[in-house]
Write an enzyme that holds these catalytic residues in place. Structure first.
Site, short mmCIF file in Angstrom:
data_model
loop_
_atom_site.label_atom_id
_atom_site.label_comp_id
_atom_site.label_asym_id
_atom_site.label_seq_id
_atom_site.Cartn_x
_atom_site.Cartn_y
_atom_site.Cartn_z
N HIS A 8 7.92 -5.97 1.48
CA HIS A 8 6.46 -6.37 0.60
C HIS A 8 5.24 -5.85 1.44
O HIS A 8 4.97 -6.87 2.38
CB HIS A 8 6.50 -7.77 0.32
CG HIS A 8 5.12 -7.88 -0.48
ND1 HIS A 8 5.21 -8.60 -1.94
CD2 HIS A 8 3.89 -7.85 -0.55
CE1 HIS A 8 4.15 -8.96 -2.35
NE2 HIS A 8 3.09 -8.33 -1.76
N LYS B 126 6.58 -4.27 -10.41
CA LYS B 126 5.79 -5.42 -9.91
C LYS B 126 5.27 -5.97 -11.40
O LYS B 126 4.28 -5.36 -11.70
CB LYS B 126 4.84 -5.18 -8.76
CG LYS B 126 4.12 -6.26 -8.37
CD LYS B 126 4.69 -6.95 -7.39
CE LYS B 126 3.84 -8.02 -6.80
NZ LYS B 126 3.05 -8.25 -5.57
N HIS C 202 4.78 -11.51 -8.64
CA HIS C 202 3.71 -12.39 -7.91
C HIS C 202 3.88 -13.56 -8.98
O HIS C 202 3.53 -13.82 -10.02
CB HIS C 202 2.43 -11.78 -8.08
CG HIS C 202 1.32 -12.64 -7.40
ND1 HIS C 202 0.85 -12.12 -6.28
CD2 HIS C 202 0.77 -13.84 -7.82
CE1 HIS C 202 -0.02 -13.37 -5.99
NE2 HIS C 202 0.02 -14.21 -6.84
N HIS D 209 1.30 -3.69 1.45
CA HIS D 209 0.24 -2.99 1.13
C HIS D 209 -0.43 -2.11 2.09
O HIS D 209 -0.85 -2.62 3.09
CB HIS D 209 -1.11 -4.20 0.80
CG HIS D 209 -0.58 -5.07 -0.40
ND1 HIS D 209 -0.76 -4.99 -1.58
CD2 HIS D 209 0.05 -6.36 -0.17
CE1 HIS D 209 -0.16 -6.07 -2.13
NE2 HIS D 209 0.36 -6.92 -1.41
N ASP E 34 3.91 -8.78 3.45
CA ASP E 34 2.49 -8.90 2.26
C ASP E 34 1.27 -8.55 3.19
O ASP E 34 0.34 -9.29 3.20
CB ASP E 34 2.38 -10.28 1.65
CG ASP E 34 1.29 -10.19 0.57
OD1 ASP E 34 0.93 -9.12 0.23
OD2 ASP E 34 0.94 -11.28 -0.02
O1 DOR Z 1 -3.33 -12.33 -0.33
C1 DOR Z 1 -2.98 -11.20 -1.15
N1 DOR Z 1 -3.38 -10.27 -0.98
N2 DOR Z 1 -2.30 -11.42 -2.03
C2 DOR Z 1 -1.85 -10.82 -3.01
O2 DOR Z 1 -1.00 -10.89 -3.98
C3 DOR Z 1 -2.59 -9.49 -2.86
C4 DOR Z 1 -2.98 -9.15 -1.39
C5 DOR Z 1 -3.93 -7.94 -1.58
O3 DOR Z 1 -3.34 -6.70 -2.26
O4 DOR Z 1 -5.05 -8.01 -0.90
ZN ZN Z 2 1.38 -8.76 -1.87
#
Ligand code: DOR
Ligand code: ZN
Length: 348
Positions: A13, A103, A140, A15, A251
């Site tokens: 997971h 997702k 989520h 980003h 995450d």
């Molecule tokens: O804290 C988070 N940041 N939770 C998420 O679900 C998305 C993520 C983000 O993309 O910044």
């Molecule tokens: Zn996330």
């Protein structure tokens, strides 16, 4: 133990954003992790296989440019589900061989989730196709009802949305992403083999006082929000239990400093540069360093049906200081979790 070797891990997971920010953050993950599942909440969201494959090429180019271990990094892609997603898009995703999941963002639940799902029934035909074709559903797991307290949104989702969903689609593989509560852990543990969860390093290491006691610390603000200590303990127990249903997903979610240090700060902790040392800290405190490899390198790959890495990396007990900030492109910078603090483990 001052040195542990493990198969090169995977981050299920992650980003990495887009453009200059993507090129700035990919190397930190790619230098450690052999593979990662990349989240699709870009602007605009990654709703098609074509967009996912184009995004994948950009990530691959950034990893190759970084060289070293990063050059062999494998990004796996995720489709962003909307109420307009067609079942045929699921076929394209599976046939591409590079998209491993789709997702579910409840609309309004988190960063760039506005195009997400308001009424889950509207995506039943898509979930049906995912079940048939074996595409994993990443969830989520928070309700968006403003009546529900932010600290309860995961537990209410698990009981009211996730449990019925798993019952309705018994063959669908589902990952409860970044599980943060004892209720979430209990649900996953008792659910069939089709259901798993990712755990972040920050939710394993910190409870809500880290964010709120003695001053408000925006770099600890993420969604789902940090919970009470009793929940953190349940997460640590799950991660260190040796159950293959629980595996690593950072995450890691970079935001520019100004978007975090703000009167209305964005959700997301940037952990990529310190993620594996932070997990090691948690596993060591639990006396479970011998279980880190299963959690970090094996169970997720098994769940997704892809090969584990055959490379090995080492975690060495040596202090290093997390940078105060790292460049994020376009003149911005991102403040990692534990900025300026010392970690006890380093990746070699
Ligand atoms: O804290 C988070 N940041 N939770 C998420 O679900 C998305 C993520 C983000 O993309 O910044
Ligand atoms: Zn996330």
């Amino acid at each position: 133990m001052d040195r542990i070797e493990l198969l090169r891990p995977a981050d299920w997971h992650l980003h990495v954003r887009q453009g200059e920010a993507m090129r700035a953050v990919v190397p930190a993950s790619a230098a450690v992790f052999a593979q990662a599942l990349v989240m699709p909440n870009l602007k605009p969201p990654v709703t098609t296989t074509a967009a996912a494959l184009a995004y994948r090429e950009e990530i691959l180019a950034a990893a190759r440019a970084a060289g070293g271990r990063a050059a062999s990094f494998v990004p796996w892609m995720t489709l962003y589900l909307t109420e307009a997603t067609a079942p045929q898009e699921i076929d394209r995703a599976v046939d591409s061989g590079a998209v491993l999941a789709a997702k579910l963002y409840p609309a309004g639940a988190t960063t760039n989730s506005d195009a997400g799902v308001r009424r889950i029934e509207r995506i039943y035909p898509v979930l049906e196709r995912m079940q048939q074709r074996g595409l994993v559903l990443c969830v989520h797991g928070e309700v968006v009802d403003p009546e529900v307290d932010i600290f309860d949104r995961e537990a209410v989702f698990v009981e009211g949305v996730l449990a019925p969903l798993v019952a309705r689609f018994p063959g669908l593989k589902v990952v409860l992403e970044h599980v943060t509560t004892a209720e979430g852990v209990a649900f996953v543990r008792e659910a069939p083999e089709t259901v798993a969860a990712t755990l972040t390093a920050h939710h394993l290491r910190y409870e809500r006082n880290a964010m709120l006691a003695g001053g408000i610390r925006p770099h600890f603000y993420c969604l789902p929000i940090l919970k009470r200590e009793r929940h953190r303990r349940a997460l640590v127990e799950a991660a260190t239990s040796g159950s293959p249903k629980f595996f690593l997903g950072t995450d890691s979610a970079p935001h520019p400093r100004g978007a975090k240090e703000s009167a209305c700060g964005c959700a997301g902790c940037y952990t990529a540069p310190l993620a594996l040392p932070l997990y090691a800290e948690v596993f060591e405190a639990a006396g479970a360093l011998d279980r880190l490899e299963g959690f970090a390198s094996r169970f997720g790959a098994r769940f997704y049906g892809v090969a584990e890495s055959t490379e090995r990396i080492a975690l060495v007990r040596r202090p290093w200081t997390v940078p105060a900030a790292v460049p994020l492109g376009e003149g911005e910078e991102v403040v990692p979790l534990r900025a300026g603090e010392t970690m006890g483990w380093v990746v070699e």
